[in-house]
Design an enzyme around this catalytic site. Structure first.
Site, PDB file in Angstrom:
ATOM      1  N   VAL A 116     -15.814 -10.093   5.356  1.00  0.00           N
ATOM      2  CA  VAL A 116     -15.534  -9.992   3.822  1.00  0.00           C
ATOM      3  C   VAL A 116     -15.700 -11.382   3.286  1.00  0.00           C
ATOM      4  CG1 VAL A 116     -14.230  -7.929   3.659  1.00  0.00           C
ATOM      5  CG2 VAL A 116     -13.040  -9.940   3.781  1.00  0.00           C
ATOM      6  N   ASN A 125      -9.077  -4.028   1.360  1.00  0.00           N
ATOM      7  CA  ASN A 125      -7.743  -4.346   2.136  1.00  0.00           C
ATOM      8  C   ASN A 125      -7.846  -5.359   3.135  1.00  0.00           C
ATOM      9  OD1 ASN A 125      -5.334  -2.844   3.743  1.00  0.00           O
ATOM     10  ND2 ASN A 125      -6.978  -3.109   5.213  1.00  0.00           N
ATOM     11  N   TYR A 184      -0.996 -17.476   0.497  1.00  0.00           N
ATOM     12  CA  TYR A 184      -1.200 -15.903   0.760  1.00  0.00           C
ATOM     13  C   TYR A 184      -0.536 -15.547  -0.769  1.00  0.00           C
ATOM     14  CZ  TYR A 184      -0.206 -11.042   2.131  1.00  0.00           C
ATOM     15  OH  TYR A 184      -0.171  -9.781   2.460  1.00  0.00           O
ATOM     16  N   SER A 220      -3.286 -16.197  -3.310  1.00  0.00           N
ATOM     17  CA  SER A 220      -4.456 -15.354  -3.245  1.00  0.00           C
ATOM     18  C   SER A 220      -4.181 -13.907  -3.831  1.00  0.00           C
ATOM     19  CB  SER A 220      -4.966 -15.218  -1.674  1.00  0.00           C
ATOM     20  OG  SER A 220      -4.034 -14.391  -0.786  1.00  0.00           O
ATOM     21  N   LYS A 221      -2.925 -13.282  -3.434  1.00  0.00           N
ATOM     22  CA  LYS A 221      -2.556 -12.116  -4.028  1.00  0.00           C
ATOM     23  C   LYS A 221      -2.259 -11.800  -5.435  1.00  0.00           C
ATOM     24  CE  LYS A 221      -2.982  -9.955   0.126  1.00  0.00           C
ATOM     25  NZ  LYS A 221      -4.065  -8.958   0.348  1.00  0.00           N
ATOM     26  N   ILE A 254       5.606  -3.914   5.094  1.00  0.00           N
ATOM     27  CA  ILE A 254       5.241  -3.021   5.713  1.00  0.00           C
ATOM     28  C   ILE A 254       5.280  -3.085   7.198  1.00  0.00           C
ATOM     29  CG2 ILE A 254       3.149  -1.183   5.775  1.00  0.00           C
ATOM     30  CD1 ILE A 254       4.670  -1.467   3.120  1.00  0.00           C
TER      31      ILE A 254
END
Ligand code: NAP
Length: 245
Positions: free
Chosen positions: A61, A87, A152, A155-156, A185
């Protein structure tokens, strides 16, 4: 819940973890699933495990040309693309003062640029069809921040802004865009955390457990279903109550 029968769905990073659970849930709901992943063999194996019409495609991606070519191939084979689940994601953790620019860049390249490239490539077909369902995978860390995850988290958080903008730009063509923000998770991404850290996390979660990939897949399945036809530009938090927006 209706409306997934025959719908063509691309799930990036679909060969394992949350992506595989999403691929499985959409496949079971009748969608024609295409598992997109970096590792061709792993993606093939995942699609074979699903059976039926499920197939796989190798894609990085973070590489715009790769995404362009993979989506073109998918549309040539399936004639349409109804659902995109962005995802694929990575972490390269470290405290900010020690964070190497290449770790910053790598995380932004996959998590943010990768989401942009995939959305950009599917939109022409979705707008032409006057139908599309886009779900991005953000994170609780994108809204809370997290020590050791500045790259992170950035980015999120950016993925949420991107998703809301897509929702506004393409609602007129019946393309919805929503983000799912998982809490912590139980996947390969979190299995590398020490047990003591996992226990500290559990202590902060009202539902007192890490989430499962299936918890996230259920939210995605809802957002791409006809039952969510009037929902766009939203962030669905699936985190056991750890963060309440
Ligand atoms: P995972 O088990 O590491 O799986 C990620 C998958 O994405 C892997 O199959 C990986 O392939 C693939 N991938 C990585 N880079 C890629 C690229 N450039 N192009 C295509 N595929 C790529 O991760 P996960 O825990 O299931 O996470 C899935 C998503 O949920 C990610 O966006 C993650 O940030 C997000 N999330 C996870 C958690 C959590 O607690 N686990 C929490 C919040 C959000 P390889 O293995 O071959 O590299």
């Amino acid at each position: 819940m209706s409306g997934l029968t025959g719908k063509v769905a691309l799930i990036t990073g679909g060969a394992q973890g949350i992506g595989l659970a999403i691929a499985t849930a959409l496949h079971q709901a009748g969608a024609v699933v295409v598992v997109g992943d970096l590792d061709e063999a792993k993606a093939k194996e995942a699609a074979a495990g699903l059976g039926g019409e499920a197939s796989s495609i190798r894609l990085n991606v973070a590489d715009e040309q790769d995404v362009k070519q993979a989506v073109a191939q998918l549309i040539a084979e399936r004639q349409r693309i109804d659902i995109l689940v962005c995802n694929a994601g990575i972490t390269r953790d470290g405290l900010l003062l020690r964070m190497k620019p290449e770790d910053w860049d790598a995380v932004l390249a996959v998590n943010l640029h990768g989401t942009f490239y995939c959305i950009k490539q599917v939109l022409p077909a979705m707008t032409k069809q006057r139908y599309g369902r886009i779900v991005t995978i953000s994170s609780i860390v994108g809204v809370m921040g997290n020590a050791g995850q500045a790259n992170y988290a950035a980015s999120k958080a950016a993925v949420i802004g991107l998703t809301k903008s897509v929702a506004r730009e393409y609602a007129g063509r019946n393309v919805t865009a929503n983000a799912v923000a998982p809490g912590f998770i139980d996947t390969a991404m979190t299995q590398k955390l020490p047990d003591s850290v996992k226990q500290q996390l559990r202590d902060q979660i009202p539902l007192a457990r890490l989430g499962t990939p299936q918890d996230i897949a259920a939210a995605v399945k809802f957002l791409v279903s006809d039952d969510a036809a009037y929902i766009t530009g939203q962030v669905l938090h699936v985190n056991g109550g750890m963060w309440m927006g």
